[in-house]
Design an enzyme around this catalytic site. Structure first.
Site, PDB file in Angstrom:
ATOM      1  N   ARG A  54      26.777  19.993  38.510  1.00  0.00           N
ATOM      2  CA  ARG A  54      26.626  20.711  39.769  1.00  0.00           C
ATOM      3  C   ARG A  54      25.382  20.337  40.540  1.00  0.00           C
ATOM      4  NH1 ARG A  54      29.520  23.432  37.185  1.00  0.00           N
ATOM      5  NH2 ARG A  54      28.063  22.992  35.561  1.00  0.00           N
ATOM      6  N   THR A  55      24.237  20.433  39.858  1.00  0.00           N
ATOM      7  CA  THR A  55      22.991  20.314  40.611  1.00  0.00           C
ATOM      8  C   THR A  55      22.890  18.938  41.252  1.00  0.00           C
ATOM      9  OG1 THR A  55      21.992  21.867  39.081  1.00  0.00           O
ATOM     10  CG2 THR A  55      20.490  20.630  40.454  1.00  0.00           C
ATOM     11  N   LYS A  83      12.289   2.242  28.947  1.00  0.00           N
ATOM     12  CA  LYS A  83      11.334   1.174  28.596  1.00  0.00           C
ATOM     13  C   LYS A  83       9.930   1.741  28.440  1.00  0.00           C
ATOM     14  CE  LYS A  83      13.778  -2.108  31.582  1.00  0.00           C
ATOM     15  NZ  LYS A  83      13.637  -2.845  32.849  1.00  0.00           N
ATOM     16  N   ARG A 104      15.249  16.095  37.747  1.00  0.00           N
ATOM     17  CA  ARG A 104      15.494  16.966  36.583  1.00  0.00           C
ATOM     18  C   ARG A 104      14.967  16.267  35.347  1.00  0.00           C
ATOM     19  NH1 ARG A 104      20.958  20.067  34.977  1.00  0.00           N
ATOM     20  NH2 ARG A 104      20.089  21.401  36.594  1.00  0.00           N
ATOM     21  N   HIS A 132      13.982  26.506  37.577  1.00  0.00           N
ATOM     22  CA  HIS A 132      15.090  25.817  38.253  1.00  0.00           C
ATOM     23  C   HIS A 132      15.208  26.435  39.655  1.00  0.00           C
ATOM     24  CE1 HIS A 132      18.717  23.833  39.121  1.00  0.00           C
ATOM     25  NE2 HIS A 132      19.421  24.078  38.041  1.00  0.00           N
TER      26      HIS A 132
HETATM   27  C1  NCD Z   1      21.812  25.428  34.528  1.00  0.00           C
HETATM   28  C2  NCD Z   1      20.703  24.485  34.136  1.00  0.00           C
HETATM   29  O1  NCD Z   1      20.874  23.269  34.107  1.00  0.00           O
HETATM   30  O2  NCD Z   1      19.647  25.007  33.864  1.00  0.00           O
HETATM   31  N1  NCD Z   1      22.856  24.857  35.208  1.00  0.00           N
HETATM   32  C3  NCD Z   1      22.747  24.526  36.524  1.00  0.00           C
HETATM   33  O3  NCD Z   1      21.852  23.832  36.933  1.00  0.00           O
HETATM   34  N2  NCD Z   1      23.661  25.005  37.357  1.00  0.00           N
HETATM   35  C4  NCD Z   1      22.228  26.311  33.427  1.00  0.00           C
HETATM   36  C5  NCD Z   1      22.708  25.680  32.145  1.00  0.00           C
HETATM   37  O4  NCD Z   1      22.637  24.482  31.945  1.00  0.00           O
HETATM   38  O5  NCD Z   1      23.183  26.469  31.314  1.00  0.00           O
END
Ligand code: NCD
Length: 317
Positions: A54-55, A83, A104, A132
């Site tokens: 999703r993100t 590396k 991320r 997040h």
């Molecule tokens: C979450 C995350 O990655 O922290 N998901 C997200 O970004 N929508 C929650 C999860 O991974 O459970």
């Protein structure tokens, strides 16, 4: 030159700035085609050292829908991190290519380190079990759209409150609004970290901690479910013991208020039975859509193309 702005935590935006961001997201939702060229010629880099559906796709779609382009990687093993390149060096390189970066990383604080060396805005798209913020923007916009307010409600946060970064960011964001009462629902092993409960106590914000969902379900105005995160456990045994601790099904839901919406950052594993999906209170798929609009608004804000540009007639409505 304007100061470079990053997003590491939802607190990087004031409540007033968040209101403007959500209004902008609302405009985008209503007039999507009018935004199709806002970011013509701009490039978003998505640097994802940890899995995501999703993100990452939401960020990429957001930039594409604004007319920009995207570069990046979805897997640390396909980047120079494999590396031994540091995050600081990677962001200096990315700064030469892109206008904005969403990152991320499995390590807490990684996005912050990147922001310290970056020449372009960096968005924390999740750093380990820490924060997040863009999921929180998504959650706040969803709540505001469903209830018309971000104050005076009781929210139950259920599941992995220890490692759940979405939960940590959401609590930090919600304590700035009036009359929000928190009920934390988790097994003792996955309790919300002490630094958060200490912060709540310090600010005189009321919260309760319970183990069973049944103990509080009828009292909730909003339920935020989360998954038990296998990848953050040190041993498989603990994960297996806790993974099905909560399962929200139709039967259980019959005890909740008729207007108690259910949010979930997704991915869902077993914690919400699929028979709940058709209930009008299930808001976790619409929530994904709000995530797109708010990320579009965020990209425009960090690239500084919101109000001024609108006032100068770049938008065509
Ligand atoms: C979450 C995350 O990655 O922290 N998901 C997200 O970004 N929508 C929650 C999860 O991974 O459970």
């Amino acid at each position: 030159m304007k100061e470079l702005r990053h997003l590491m935590t939802p607190l990087d935006f004031s409540v007033e700035e968040l209101e403007r961001l959500f209004d902008q997201a609302g405009e985008i939702e209503r007039h999507l085609p009018d935004f199709a060229h806002m970011c013509d010629g701009r490039i978003l880099a998505t640097c994802f050292y940890e899995p995501s559906t999703r993100t990452r796709l939401s960020f990429e779609t957001a930039m594409l829908r604004l007319g920009g382009k995207i570069i990046g990687f979805a897997d640390a093993s396909s980047s120079s991190a494999s590396k031994g390149e540091s995050v600081s060096d990677t962001i200096r390189v990315i700064s030469c290519f892109a206008d904005i970066c969403a990152m991320r990383h499995p390590k807490e604080g990684a996005a912050m380190v990147a922001a310290g060396r970056s020449e372009i805005p960096v968005i924390n798209a999740g750093d380990g079990g820490h924060e997040h913020p863009t999921q929180t923007l998504t959650d706040l916009l969803t709540i505001r759209s469903l209830y018309g307010k971000l104050s005076d409600f009781t929210i139950g946060l259920c599941g992995d409150l220890k490692f759940g970064r979405t939960v940590h960011s959401l609590i930090h964001a919600l304590i700035r609004y009036q009359g929000v009462k928190f009920i934390f629902i988790s097994p003792p092993e996955l309790r919300v970290p002490d630094y958060i409960t200490e912060l709540l106590a310090e600010k005189g914000i009321s919260y309760e901690e319970v183990i069973r969902l049944d103990d509080c379900l009828p009292d909730l105005d909003l339920l935020y479910m989360t998954r038990v995160q296998r990848e953050r456990f040190f041993n498989e045994e603990d994960y297996v013991r806790l993974k099905d601790f909560y399962i929200l099904d139709k039967d259980k839901l019959s005890r909740a208020k008729q207007d108690m919406h259910i949010l979930h950052p997704l991915p869902r594993v077993n914690e919400i039975a699929v028979d709940v999906d058709d209930d009008p209170r299930a808001a976790y798929f619409p929530q994904v859509q709000y995530g797109l609009f708010v990320r579009m608004a965020l990209i425009m804000t960090l690239l500084d193309m919101t109000d001024d540009h609108m006032n100068h007639g770049l938008l065509r409505w």
